[in-house]
Structure formats: structure tokens, C-alpha cells
Design a protein around this motif. Structure first.
Motif, mmCIF file in Angstrom:
data_model
loop_
_atom_site.group_PDB
_atom_site.id
_atom_site.type_symbol
_atom_site.label_atom_id
_atom_site.label_comp_id
_atom_site.label_asym_id
_atom_site.label_seq_id
_atom_site.Cartn_x
_atom_site.Cartn_y
_atom_site.Cartn_z
ATOM 1 N N LYS A 294 -4.715 11.061 16.002
ATOM 2 C CA LYS A 294 -5.795 11.633 15.186
ATOM 3 C C LYS A 294 -5.232 12.299 13.942
ATOM 4 C CE LYS A 294 -9.899 14.576 15.558
ATOM 5 N NZ LYS A 294 -10.700 15.439 16.476
ATOM 6 N N LEU A 295 -4.165 13.050 14.084
ATOM 7 C CA LEU A 295 -3.550 13.714 12.943
ATOM 8 C C LEU A 295 -2.898 12.696 12.010
ATOM 9 C CD1 LEU A 295 -2.865 16.331 11.507
ATOM 10 C CD2 LEU A 295 -0.816 16.519 12.957
ATOM 11 N N ALA A 296 -2.284 11.655 12.587
ATOM 12 C CA ALA A 296 -1.652 10.620 11.767
ATOM 13 C C ALA A 296 -2.682 9.926 10.882
ATOM 14 C CB ALA A 296 -0.951 9.604 12.661
ATOM 15 N N LEU A 297 -3.839 9.606 11.446
ATOM 16 C CA LEU A 297 -4.889 8.948 10.667
ATOM 17 C C LEU A 297 -5.434 9.870 9.583
ATOM 18 C CD1 LEU A 297 -6.736 7.076 13.538
ATOM 19 C CD2 LEU A 297 -5.487 6.022 11.649
ATOM 20 N N LYS A 298 -5.487 11.161 9.883
ATOM 21 C CA LYS A 298 -5.954 12.129 8.903
ATOM 22 C C LYS A 298 -5.025 12.171 7.691
ATOM 23 C CE LYS A 298 -7.584 16.922 8.555
ATOM 24 N NZ LYS A 298 -7.751 18.202 9.295
ATOM 25 N N GLN A 299 -3.740 11.872 7.901
ATOM 26 C CA GLN A 299 -2.768 11.901 6.814
ATOM 27 C C GLN A 299 -2.665 10.578 6.063
ATOM 28 O OE1 GLN A 299 1.033 13.383 8.236
ATOM 29 N NE2 GLN A 299 0.111 15.231 9.112
ATOM 30 N N MET A 300 -3.415 9.574 6.491
ATOM 31 C CA MET A 300 -3.386 8.273 5.822
ATOM 32 C C MET A 300 -4.212 8.296 4.544
ATOM 33 S SD MET A 300 -1.828 5.820 7.713
ATOM 34 C CE MET A 300 -1.191 5.815 9.412
ATOM 35 N N PRO A 301 -3.737 7.659 3.472
ATOM 36 C CA PRO A 301 -4.578 7.462 2.291
ATOM 37 C C PRO A 301 -5.796 6.623 2.659
ATOM 38 C CG PRO A 301 -2.276 6.974 1.810
ATOM 39 C CD PRO A 301 -2.382 7.130 3.291
ATOM 40 N N PRO A 302 -6.928 6.816 1.978
ATOM 41 C CA PRO A 302 -8.147 6.060 2.313
ATOM 42 C C PRO A 302 -7.956 4.551 2.300
ATOM 43 C CG PRO A 302 -8.660 7.862 0.823
ATOM 44 C CD PRO A 302 -7.166 7.825 0.933
ATOM 45 N N LEU A 303 -7.158 4.033 1.360
ATOM 46 C CA LEU A 303 -6.950 2.587 1.302
ATOM 47 C C LEU A 303 -6.270 2.076 2.563
ATOM 48 C CD1 LEU A 303 -7.143 -0.030 -0.384
ATOM 49 C CD2 LEU A 303 -4.877 0.521 -1.316
ATOM 50 N N LEU A 304 -5.283 2.806 3.043
ATOM 51 C CA LEU A 304 -4.586 2.396 4.259
ATOM 52 C C LEU A 304 -5.513 2.445 5.467
ATOM 53 C CD1 LEU A 304 -1.067 3.934 3.709
ATOM 54 C CD2 LEU A 304 -1.495 1.630 4.522
ATOM 55 N N LYS A 305 -6.333 3.470 5.548
ATOM 56 C CA LYS A 305 -7.294 3.543 6.656
ATOM 57 C C LYS A 305 -8.274 2.381 6.589
ATOM 58 C CE LYS A 305 -8.300 8.018 6.088
ATOM 59 N NZ LYS A 305 -8.861 9.371 6.335
ATOM 60 N N GLY A 306 -8.673 2.008 5.381
ATOM 61 C CA GLY A 306 -9.561 0.868 5.229
ATOM 62 C C GLY A 306 -8.923 -0.412 5.715
ATOM 63 N N TYR A 307 -7.649 -0.620 5.383
ATOM 64 C CA TYR A 307 -6.948 -1.810 5.863
ATOM 65 C C TYR A 307 -6.870 -1.825 7.385
ATOM 66 C CZ TYR A 307 -5.241 -3.184 1.189
ATOM 67 O OH TYR A 307 -5.145 -3.602 -0.110
ATOM 68 N N LEU A 308 -6.597 -0.678 7.975
ATOM 69 C CA LEU A 308 -6.534 -0.598 9.433
ATOM 70 C C LEU A 308 -7.866 -0.978 10.071
ATOM 71 C CD1 LEU A 308 -4.447 2.662 9.970
ATOM 72 C CD2 LEU A 308 -3.881 0.404 10.897
ATOM 73 N N ARG A 309 -8.967 -0.474 9.502
ATOM 74 C CA ARG A 309 -10.285 -0.797 10.053
ATOM 75 C C ARG A 309 -10.582 -2.291 9.970
ATOM 76 N NH1 ARG A 309 -11.760 4.351 7.718
ATOM 77 N NH2 ARG A 309 -12.347 3.329 5.760
ATOM 78 N N LEU A 310 -10.094 -2.933 8.919
ATOM 79 C CA LEU A 310 -10.329 -4.370 8.763
ATOM 80 C C LEU A 310 -9.546 -5.200 9.772
ATOM 81 C CD1 LEU A 310 -10.312 -4.672 4.876
ATOM 82 C CD2 LEU A 310 -12.217 -5.310 6.362
ATOM 83 N N GLY A 311 -8.471 -4.637 10.307
ATOM 84 C CA GLY A 311 -7.659 -5.368 11.269
ATOM 85 C C GLY A 311 -6.253 -5.670 10.777
ATOM 86 N N ALA A 312 -5.830 -5.052 9.673
ATOM 87 C CA ALA A 312 -4.511 -5.312 9.107
ATOM 88 C C ALA A 312 -3.410 -4.756 9.998
ATOM 89 C CB ALA A 312 -4.404 -4.694 7.711
ATOM 90 N N ALA B 113 0.872 -1.171 0.000
ATOM 91 C CA ALA B 113 0.000 0.000 0.000
ATOM 92 C C ALA B 113 0.911 1.223 0.000
ATOM 93 C CB ALA B 113 -0.916 0.005 1.214
ATOM 94 N N SER B 114 0.433 2.285 -0.609
ATOM 95 C CA SER B 114 1.342 3.393 -0.912
ATOM 96 C C SER B 114 0.901 4.725 -0.340
ATOM 97 C CB SER B 114 1.483 3.537 -2.435
ATOM 98 O OG SER B 114 1.942 2.344 -3.017
ATOM 99 N N PHE B 115 1.898 5.478 0.090
ATOM 100 C CA PHE B 115 1.755 6.905 0.348
ATOM 101 C C PHE B 115 2.271 7.649 -0.879
ATOM 102 C CE2 PHE B 115 2.124 5.186 4.638
ATOM 103 C CZ PHE B 115 1.211 5.938 5.374
#
Length: 289
Positions: free
Chosen positions: A228-246, A178-180
Motif C-alpha cells: 500500500k505504501l509502495a503504491l502511494k509512492q508511485m507516480p500516477p503514470l506508473l500506477k496507470g500502467y500497473l492498472r492496465l496490466g503492464a 517511465a520515470s521516478f
């Protein structure tokens, strides 16, 4: 060039007897399913070119620029998940089906025949795979969605298709890059450090960037991280992976061709948050056709 012989050699599912050959889900005019033949793979590659090279900062080689396709030697060994809008407007105003999202799926058997996964060019996966003999691994890659369709519905349809795929093939774990956007890790110090300190995969699921390509992710100490700021700077795909449990590997890799800084996503199926299993349905009922 992708030929029928190449596709048969790598065992890509095809034919009416395959449960994955039909529609995997629908929502309004959008359908998710696997590509059916070289023509649709070509169309997915054209979409990838448009997103990666024309919209983002990837630099095409001569062949990619000539044919306006993002293609490599792994494509023929993969399944290509598509979201298709059957109500899209054509160039002259008529209705014409259009591929608006795609994901590339590579199973372990195909990777073995090809000499390894795409991800292994950046990350050392061998120790992790060896720690799980008998487990079925799936590589997720080349994810992109056409800009007007970057909505929750499109992303959910893609994941609905992936869920059907991993259940059918009895996949045990998924991974991929996954990419920044950007090639300066210091400019990404906050989100990279957040992943390192709060979402790093370790133990039996630990994996690291290849030593010759690795850049450190722990660029800030844990006590300096504003989550909170770190998550705001995450690409949507990365945030999605985090929510899934990655969870994420140790070390990142700068990919100068694509103009990105890549991290390794690791997601054992057993670790997927049960809220999402319930949301999509144990048998994938949510977007059932």
C-alpha cells in the motif's frame, strides 16, 4: 529542424485518406488527435520543455534552452499524440486552442530506419524483440500533461488515442521508459523493490537495463515491502500502467540529464486488463467524436 521531407522519409501518417488524420476522441472542449505537421510538433516540444525543464528537474542543453523546446533526433520519426483544449484562454483573454497533453509514439519500422528505439539507449530490448518475430512493437515516450489539466479525463483521452492507434496499426506490444523523480535509487527503494518483486516481466517478455547503466531494483527483500505504501509512492503514470496490466523490466537506469530514475514498462496488447478494453470500448467508442 523538422522538414516536410524528413517527415515523408520516416513515413509519418498524413493526408485525408488516413483514418487517424481526424479527431480520435472528444470530451467537452478537449480533443485528442495526432499532430498535423511540423508546427504542431513544435508546440508539443514547447509543452515538453515547460514540463520537463521548467517544472521538473531536467537540465537543458544550450540548444534546448535557446529555443525552449525539448527535441531530439527521434521526433521526426514519431507520431505525436496531442490533447488540445479548444476553449483555453489566450494571453489577452480571448479563446485560443492550446496543446495541454502529449505522447510520443514510435513504431518499429521507423525505429529500424533510425537505428533503434530511444529506449534502447537505456535498456537492452533486442532479445525480447527477437523472441517475437513478426510482432509489431510500439514505443511510448515523452508523456506529459500541463499542470492544470492533470486529471482523469485528460489521461483517459490520451489512452483513448493510443487505443485507436494500436488498433489501426495492429500493434502487438508496447514499451517505453517511465520515470521516478530523483536520481538516488536508495530513496526509491520501496517502489522499485515492489516493481521488482511483484510486477517484473520475465520469460518471453523479459528485458533488462543495459549492463553499463543498470542499478538494481531489488533493494529490499520481498517480505519487507508494504504494498500500500509502495503504491502511494508511485507516480500516477506508473500506477496507470500497473492498472492496465503492464510489467516492468529488470534493473533501472539513472538519467542525470532529466533528474530521474527510469524503469522499463512492457505491455503486450493481449495482457491489457479486459476491464479497460470494455471501458474504452472494443472499437474505441467511449470518447468517440
Amino acid at each position: 529542424m523538422i522538414t516536410g521531407d524528413t517527415i515523408r522519409r520516416f513515413g509519418r501518417p498524413s493526408g485525408a485518406t488516413d483514418p487517424l488524420a481526424g479527431t480520435l476522441g472528444r470530451s467537452g472542449s478537449l480533443e485528442v488527435r495526432l499532430a498535423r505537421g511540423p508546427r504542431e510538433i513544435w508546440r508539443a516540444q514547447r509543452l515538453r520543455y515547460r514540463v520537463f525543464y521548467q517544472e521538473m528537474s531536467a537540465r537543458p542543453d544550450v540548444v534546448s534552452r535557446m529555443f525552449r523546446r525539448d527535441a531530439d533526433r527521434f521526433d521526426a520519426a514519431c507520431d505525436h499524440l496531442l490533447v488540445i483544449d479548444h476553449a483555453a484562454r489566450g494571453r489577452f483573454g480571448g479563446v485560443k486552442s492550446r496543446i495541454v497533453g502529449t505522447y510520443r509514439l514510435m513504431r518499429q519500422g521507423a525505429a529500424t530506419r533510425l537505428g533503434g528505439f530511444y529506449t534502447q539507449g537505456e535498456f537492452d530490448l533486442a532479445p525480447m524483440i527477437e523472441r517475437h518475430p513478426g510482432s509489431r512493437f510500439l514505443e511510448l515516450g515523452r508523456s506529459c500533461v500541463l499542470e492544470p489539466y492533470r486529471s482523469k479525463k485528460t489521461v483517459e483521452l490520451l489512452w483513448h488515442g493510443i487505443w485507436a492507434y494500436i488498433r489501426h496499426h495492429r500493434i502487438d506490444a508496447m514499451f517505453g521508459c517511465a520515470s521516478f523523480d530523483g536520481t538516488d535509487p536508495d530513496a526509491l527503494a520501496l517502489p522499485l523493490s515492489f516493481l521488482h518483486h511483484h510486477a517484473r516481466s520475465a520469460g518471453e517478455w523479459g528485458a533488462e537495463a543495459r549492463r553499463e547503466r543498470r542499478v538494481t531494483m531489488d533493494r529490499l527483500p520481498a517480505e519487507m515491502i508494504d504494498a500500500k505504501l509502495a503504491l502511494k509512492q508511485m507516480p500516477p503514470l506508473l500506477k496507470g500502467y500497473l492498472r492496465l496490466g503492464a510489467r516492468f523490466g529488470t534493473g533501472a537506469v539513472v538519467d542525470r540529464q532529466f533528474g530521474t530514475t527510469d524503469v522499463l514498462v512492457i505491455l503486450p496488447v493481449a495482457a491489457i486488463d479486459q476491464r479497460y478494453v470494455a471501458y474504452y470500448g472494443d472499437e474505441g467508442q467511449r470518447y468517440a467524436a
